[in-house]
Design a protein around this motif. Structure first.
Motif, PDB file in Angstrom:
ATOM      1  N   ALA A   1      34.605  44.273  25.712  1.00  0.00           N
ATOM      2  CA  ALA A   1      34.355  43.791  27.015  1.00  0.00           C
ATOM      3  C   ALA A   1      34.896  42.233  26.906  1.00  0.00           C
ATOM      4  N   LEU A   2      34.432  41.562  26.005  1.00  0.00           N
ATOM      5  CA  LEU A   2      34.769  40.261  25.574  1.00  0.00           C
ATOM      6  C   LEU A   2      36.473  39.874  25.610  1.00  0.00           C
ATOM      7  N   ALA A   3      36.863  41.093  24.926  1.00  0.00           N
ATOM      8  CA  ALA A   3      38.456  40.954  24.760  1.00  0.00           C
ATOM      9  C   ALA A   3      39.357  41.009  26.268  1.00  0.00           C
TER      10      ALA A   3
ATOM     11  N   LEU B   1      37.698  40.309  29.046  1.00  0.00           N
ATOM     12  CA  LEU B   1      37.303  38.891  29.750  1.00  0.00           C
ATOM     13  C   LEU B   1      38.119  37.529  29.228  1.00  0.00           C
ATOM     14  N   LYS B   2      38.519  37.627  28.030  1.00  0.00           N
ATOM     15  CA  LYS B   2      39.400  36.593  27.595  1.00  0.00           C
ATOM     16  C   LYS B   2      40.779  36.788  28.287  1.00  0.00           C
TER      17      LYS B   2
ATOM     18  N   ARG C   1      41.529  38.331  31.057  1.00  0.00           N
ATOM     19  CA  ARG C   1      41.605  38.040  32.516  1.00  0.00           C
ATOM     20  C   ARG C   1      41.487  36.531  32.549  1.00  0.00           C
ATOM     21  N   LEU C   2      40.483  35.865  31.785  1.00  0.00           N
ATOM     22  CA  LEU C   2      40.402  34.544  32.000  1.00  0.00           C
ATOM     23  C   LEU C   2      41.684  33.702  31.881  1.00  0.00           C
ATOM     24  N   GLU C   3      42.429  34.066  30.666  1.00  0.00           N
ATOM     25  CA  GLU C   3      43.505  33.413  30.429  1.00  0.00           C
ATOM     26  C   GLU C   3      44.575  33.781  31.189  1.00  0.00           C
TER      27      GLU C   3
ATOM     28  N   ASP D   1      44.177  31.378  33.953  1.00  0.00           N
ATOM     29  CA  ASP D   1      44.598  29.854  33.525  1.00  0.00           C
ATOM     30  C   ASP D   1      45.974  29.617  33.935  1.00  0.00           C
TER      31      ASP D   1
END
Lengths: 152, 104
Positions: free
Chosen positions: B91-93, B95-96, B98-100, B103
């Protein structure tokens, strides 16, 4: 007075932990899908929302000293018997401890016993475990920091 | 984790944890009541519990209060019964990623 004090050591930096605590995107990953709405300034309103946006808890930022200390006024909003207990006080403290950060959560309410404290005391260890396992993975938190900065 | 198991291996220390579970935030004097041992012996047990992070202490005015900290016990449970670890990391991967993407 009812209170609990939870302590966990997380191998990270106070700055990264602070960013993880105030980022709604990040909160969703370790807080059962819930997230908080706040601009993290002293005196600002604070809200904890369910994944569908309904308000679970609400209050106010009492103290903010990044990346060391955060104090929230916190009241349950969705269970009448808990809402009736009034405001609690939740203190986050972040201290460098060797290569880790000692993270202390103290949640207090001025009544004994308290249904609210009983309810939140069960959830916190899981939230802290999620937070710890995220922060200790080697996946960088760059995206999180940028999101936080973009919101300011 | 060794410190946690060592701390939990003693019945007196488990009893101290039980008493904090029943009523959190007690002083040393309160914890000494009903314990058939010296104040010094109780202090020694509390130090071991604190070193294992099973007990957290806070000063309220002149009183040092002891609180049960269940976080290390939860970590033990997670290690052997938690099956969501892989899911969380994934899930964190996500998230990362998606966020990047946002950006750019």
């Amino acid at each position: 007075m009812s209170s609990f004090v939870y302590v966990t050591y997380i191998r990270t930096t106070p700055e990264k932990l602070w960013a993880a605590l105030i980022s709604a995107e990040f909160q969703k990953q370790y807080w059962f899908g819930m997230y908080q709405e706040c601009d993290w300034k002293e005196g600002s309103p604070w809200k904890m929302c369910f994944p569908d946006g309904r308000v679970a808890d609400a209050g106010e930022v009492l103290e903010v000293d990044p990346p060391r200390r955060l104090v929230l006024k916190w009241r349950n909003e969705f269970r009448p018997e808990m809402k009736a207990e009034g405001h609690s006080r939740c203190v986050y403290e972040l201290e460098q401890a060797g290569d880790a950060v000692k993270f202390t959560v103290t949640h207090t309410i001025d009544r004994t016993p308290s249904k609210f404290i009983e309810a939140v005391s069960g959830g916190w260890p899981k939230v802290l475990a999620g937070l710890k396992s995220y922060l200790e993975t080697d996946i960088p938190l760059k995206g999180i920091h940028e999101t936080c900065q973009a919101r300011e | 984790m060794d410190a946690v198991f060592k701390a939990l291996a003693d019945p007196t220390r488990r009893r101290l944890l039980d008493r904090l579970q029943a009523r959190n935030g007690q002083t040393l004097s309160e914890l000494c009541e009903e314990m058939e041992m010296s104040r010094q012996a109780v202090t020694k047990h509390l130090v071991l519990l604190e070193e294992a992070n099973l007990v957290a202490t806070q000063w309220r005015g002149r009183e040092k209060l002891h609180f049960l900290n269940p976080v290390p016990i939860n970590e033990i449970a997670d290690r052997w019964i938690g099956k969501y670890e892989r899911h969380r990391v994934r899930a964190l991967a996500d998230l990362k990623r998606r966020l990047e993407r946002e950006d750019k």
